[in-house]
Enzyme design. Sequence first.
Site, mmCIF file in Angstrom:
data_model
loop_
_atom_site.group_PDB
_atom_site.id
_atom_site.type_symbol
_atom_site.label_atom_id
_atom_site.label_comp_id
_atom_site.label_asym_id
_atom_site.label_seq_id
_atom_site.Cartn_x
_atom_site.Cartn_y
_atom_site.Cartn_z
ATOM 1 C CG ASP A 159 -4.528 9.428 11.483
ATOM 2 O OD1 ASP A 159 -5.687 9.858 11.274
ATOM 3 O OD2 ASP A 159 -3.762 9.099 10.573
ATOM 4 C CG PHE A 219 3.591 11.400 5.427
ATOM 5 C CD1 PHE A 219 3.785 12.669 4.937
ATOM 6 C CD2 PHE A 219 2.531 11.179 6.291
ATOM 7 C CE1 PHE A 219 2.955 13.710 5.299
ATOM 8 C CE2 PHE A 219 1.694 12.214 6.663
ATOM 9 C CZ PHE A 219 1.918 13.484 6.163
ATOM 10 N N GLY A 220 4.736 7.708 2.543
ATOM 11 C CA GLY A 220 5.612 6.603 2.207
ATOM 12 C C GLY A 220 4.848 5.417 1.647
ATOM 13 C CB VAL A 271 3.607 -0.409 3.460
ATOM 14 C CG1 VAL A 271 3.888 -1.637 4.328
ATOM 15 C CG2 VAL A 271 3.391 0.812 4.346
ATOM 16 N N GLY A 278 0.802 5.464 1.330
ATOM 17 C CA GLY A 278 0.156 6.517 2.097
ATOM 18 C C GLY A 278 0.711 7.878 1.742
ATOM 19 N N GLY A 312 0.831 -1.200 0.000
ATOM 20 C CA GLY A 312 0.000 0.000 0.000
ATOM 21 C C GLY A 312 0.862 1.244 0.000
#
Length: 708
Positions: free
Chosen positions: A454, A337-338, A340, A335, A333
């Site tokens: 979050d 900021f990065g 995975v 997101g 996946g």
Amino acid sequence: MRFPLAATAIILAVLLALDQVQSLQFRFPNFSITDQSRLSLSDNSSIALGAIQVTTDVRGASIENRAGRVLYGRPFRLWRRKGKNANFNTTFVLNVKNMTASSGEGLAFILTADPAVPDGSDGQWLGIVNSMLNGTTEAHTVAVEFDTRKSFPEDLDDNHIGLDVNSVYSKRSVSLNDRGIYISAAKDIKVVVQYDGKNLTVFVGDDMKNPVLSEPLDLSAYLPEMVYIGFSGSTSDHTQLNCVRSWEFTGSEITQSKLWVWILVAGSVLLLLVGVGVAFFFYRKRVYEGNRLDNACPNIEEEILGFSTAPKKYKFKELSRATGKFNPKNKLGKGGFGTVYKGVLGGKEVAVKRVSKKSTQGKQEFIAEVTTIGNIRHRNLVKLIGWCHEKREYLLVYEYLPKGSLDKYIFWDEKSGTQEETLSWGKRLGVITGVAHAVEYLHNGCTNRVLHRDIKASNVMLGFNSDAKLGDFGLARTIIHNEQTHHSTKELAGTPGYMAPESILTGRATAETDVYAFGVLILEVACGRKPGGQAERDDYISNIVHGLWELYRRGTILEGADPRLNGIFIKEEMERVLILGLACCHPSPKSRPSMKTVLQVLTGEAPPPEVPAERPAFMWPPMPPSFKEWDNSLVGGQLTPFSKEYDANEEQLGGSVREDSVDKQPNQSKHNGGSAVESDEDDSMLGKGNSSNQTMKVCQRRKSLVNG
């Protein structure tokens, strides 16, 4: 060294352009629903099981007497007036499975002027032509057929390929029996079709030295300038599954005028010079930005290794090897900021998060994760195994949870039109309880309280038995018990739809804002609905809370339960959970239950809190608490962030909050409730005398965010 290589690549591209001024290229290693936007599919065609189903593939329904076409969505310029023909090379893999005693009818690679399937082209016509068009110049179709039935006396046999020009009576056909290739054997068959402007050549199977068919052919004599390329197929009373598993195509158009060549050369040289200049500028800028971002987070290793229980440090090459050099096939996946990736370390599957090099906030989240979750262990928290900071790379290593995130199991994926298995109510209640244990531990079980900031479905991961684990601590912050009540920030942190109204107004994160987000999570798990964002309504509250509260007011709150559960749940249990979710989402933070109370309600040790029938209006400062239980540890002084080095700006902000606290400025708090501010401009407004008019302006800006 990069610039000579870049210049060489550009020069080669220019030289290539001297002979080829227009090209069409695409590659489908397999097919998915998202590829439909690039293809044109007829009514009887579809994409399923990673392949194009040229004709209907519906088990249990009739697939007889069907014709279909799947074409690339954009037409290809085959030739130009007073010029030469284009050339192309295409490779595809067929898989044809016999569904009746004898196969029928066949599949074809086609070039055609009309993308529509001709009426009556099922059966022996292979979706190429019909009885009216067959043998006429109006057909405007050339095809390489893969025929599996001897439908005409002219057919060679029931296992041959043929070159068809405006007709299904092949100009030339060749049997595949002698090569040991059987079209309808349900095996993958690789086919390569090449056209050099004069000759059409077809290879079948792995033998690329001996073509099955090679024929002189001037396509411009039969086809218009612009054609569609793709596949057609048909069935009759005899049926088969006509699948294309992969497809790639490269076609290039040849120039017609030397003048255009010289214009192209001059333009390309100019572009080369400009491109080198621009590339150099961005290279320098990237180097500068890289240094600036690293300077924004200095001494990272000292910060992390200062914790006695810090997770293991890995080398970059170890994690690169573990993820197959961050192979896209291993991507789990992506997101904000990065990305995975799935990997294997020491024979054990792990998840490796690679932080984006361009994200300063991503690096701050890297620090936050290592220094919060890296020091705590709980069965309902995703375990952080290790980390890496090397070569300007920031990586985190987590335990791998095979079932992925919770949102895939409670929401319908609108993009793919699919959903994972629907979780039963028992499993959903287990997930809610598991996350509650995790949040309660963060708030009350750690040495220093941890605010997650979050909590949402996509940050809850599921194990083999659907056991829930809370993850993604990139926004998490620690506060000191009995000394600090909240964490203040200059920028809003969290996800719209999960953010408590006071956090938008004040910029503060508290245990109560985590409880609010957990309440939204309760409701979306029980209702199978996404929460919606604050901006989607004219009030502060998320849509799911607004809707559930209205059902509660009418006494029909059970109507909010996920209809996919089909009513299979204990009504009293569902009602208790839904009311608990509303209590957690109470507009007043002082009226929300603590996580300790939440757990008591979920385990049946306490009744759900009383919730007013009418949804209360948001007020700031908040009204006194409506629940008897109140955590005294929340009363105290002002927060300093978990890392003074990385959140120095937040520490300065904290000073502004102290100045306008309720105890020290009672008159001013009547206007703004001692609210924190989010911008340097707001800080300066509160710092210069703290006048009431200036404070009112800050609060008005906050409230506009809440109401907007």
